[in-house]
Design an enzyme around this catalytic site. Structure first.
Site, short mmCIF file in Angstrom:
data_model
loop_
_atom_site.label_atom_id
_atom_site.label_comp_id
_atom_site.label_asym_id
_atom_site.label_seq_id
_atom_site.Cartn_x
_atom_site.Cartn_y
_atom_site.Cartn_z
N HIS A 1 -5.76 -9.86 -8.06
CA HIS A 1 -6.82 -8.93 -7.69
C HIS A 1 -7.95 -9.17 -8.69
CE1 HIS A 1 -8.21 -4.85 -6.11
NE2 HIS A 1 -9.13 -5.24 -6.98
N LYS B 1 1.95 -9.80 -8.91
CA LYS B 1 0.58 -9.42 -8.50
C LYS B 1 -0.10 -8.84 -9.73
CE LYS B 1 -1.94 -6.90 -4.89
NZ LYS B 1 -2.81 -5.97 -5.63
N MET C 1 0.85 -1.20 0.00
CA MET C 1 0.00 0.00 0.00
C MET C 1 0.88 1.24 0.00
SD MET C 1 -3.02 -0.99 2.68
CE MET C 1 -2.05 -2.00 3.80
N VAL C 2 0.77 2.04 -1.05
CA VAL C 2 1.55 3.27 -1.16
C VAL C 2 1.37 4.10 0.11
CG1 VAL C 2 1.81 5.43 -2.45
CG2 VAL C 2 1.42 3.30 -3.67
N ASN D 1 -7.13 -11.45 -3.74
CA ASN D 1 -7.09 -10.06 -3.26
C ASN D 1 -8.32 -9.31 -3.79
OD1 ASN D 1 -5.32 -7.17 -4.37
ND2 ASN D 1 -5.94 -7.53 -2.28
N GLY D 2 -8.87 -8.46 -2.94
CA GLY D 2 -10.00 -7.62 -3.34
C GLY D 2 -11.16 -7.69 -2.38
N ASP D 3 -11.45 -6.57 -1.72
CA ASP D 3 -12.64 -6.42 -0.85
C ASP D 3 -12.70 -7.40 0.32
OD1 ASP D 3 -13.49 -4.29 -2.28
OD2 ASP D 3 -15.32 -5.20 -3.05
N CYS E 1 -1.11 -2.44 -10.80
CA CYS E 1 -1.45 -1.05 -10.45
C CYS E 1 -2.14 -0.38 -11.63
CB CYS E 1 -0.20 -0.27 -10.07
SG CYS E 1 -0.55 1.47 -9.70
#
Length: 315
Positions: A184, A156, A32-33, A214-216, A114
């Site tokens: 994702h 990813k 996470m940036v 990955n996701g929610d 991304c």
């Protein structure tokens, strides 16, 4: 994965591949940036997180600039297992970056997911899902040039509208020796639409290596449900962990003990005020009223935040 709500001990397995062969679902903190930095990784590891990623780092800047290395990558002895995620578009640059972090991390991850415009314009991130040969080349180069066979190389990704293309990309990466793939379950264009867990399931069924979903994923229950829906070997959370760093330990909302731990860790690490404050805003989102947020969110010093937490929560 469920059980009594207890503060779980940090995972004893340090080799990431050992985690995937441990017989239980691997719980992962996403890159996470600005947020998945050392202090936050230290916090989530106290609450059941098995594996952490750094924020995405642009490999070319990292290789070229000592200043970039110092600001982008900090770790310590307890910060394991650790995956450093890079944005890259040239195999040798990714290799050079991997060689720099190899003594301090357990693996690298190539960001192929991304969707931000700047990343895509530079040839990084999600545009790589349309360049399977380049991805394969980058993975192969790192595999060939890093001597440590236990050093993982993962990717990813996001999914294509035509899932056959995603399966093809994953199979090409697998053939080159990628350690695992995080999926994702949205396409590049999708932001807040429902996650395509059915697509992750199809990818998982097409592969022999571990797949991470990955996701929610906002709660431990979500993590269990997604594991059952997809068969994924690992579950990666981002915003769910920001809102509740104790999520993987089974807490429905951030416990006060976790807030206290964050304060202690952040002060010990010298976390800049803005980052320290933003994490608390996320963690306290569900605990505070609209009126309280108006006050807390505009506090402008560490001492003001500490006084507020002490006065309102006894932290």
């Amino acid at each position: 994965m469920t059980g009594d709500i207890v503060e779980t001990k940090p995972c004893q397995l340090k080799d990431p591949m050992d985690l995937f062969h441990s017989g239980r679902v691997v719980k992962i903190c996403a890159p996470m940036v600005r947020y998945s930095k050392l202090a936050f990784r230290t916090l989530v590891r106290k609450y059941g997180c098995d594996l952490c990623y750094t924020p995405m780092i642009v490999a070319a800047d990292f290789v070229r600039s000592a200043k970039a290395r110092d600001s982008e990558f900090t770790t310590n002895k307890g910060d394991h297992p650790l995956i450093v995620q890079f944005a890259a578009k040239e195999a040798q640059v990714l290799c050079d970056a991997a060689r720099i972090v190899c003594p301090f991390a357990d693996g690298i991850d190539l960001n192929c997911g991304c969707p931000q415009r700047w990343a895509m314009a530079e040839g990084y991130g999600a545009c790589l899902i349309n360049k399977p040969e380049l991805v394969r080349d980058m993975v192969r180069h790192v595999r060939n040039q890093i001597d440590n066979p236990r050093f993982s190389v993962s990717i990813k990704i996001r999914i294509h509208e035509d899932l056959k293309r995603t399966v093809d990309l994953c199979q090409k990466a697998e053939a080159t020796g990628v350690s695992w793939i995080t999926v994702h379950g949205r396409s590049v264009e999708e932001r807040h639409q429902p996650v395509h867990y059915d697509a992750i399931k199809i990818i998982k069924q097409s592969m022999s290596i571990p797949i991470v979903a990955n996701g929610d994923i906002k709660t431990l229950k979500d993590a269990e449900n997604v594991h059952h829906l997809t068969g994924a070997d690992g579950i990666m959370a981002a915003r769910g962990l920001l809102a509740n760093p104790a999520m993987f330990a089974g807490y429905e909302e951030t416990p006060l003990k976790c807030i206290q731990d964050w304060v202690d860790i952040a002060l010990e690490h010298g976390t800049p005020f803005t980052c320290f404050h933003h994490h608390l805003m996320y963690m306290m989102e569900r605990l505070t009223s609209k009126q309280e947020k108006k006050v807390f969110n505009v506090l402008s010093s560490t001492s003001a935040v500490l006084d507020y937490l002490n006065d309102h929560y006894g932290v």
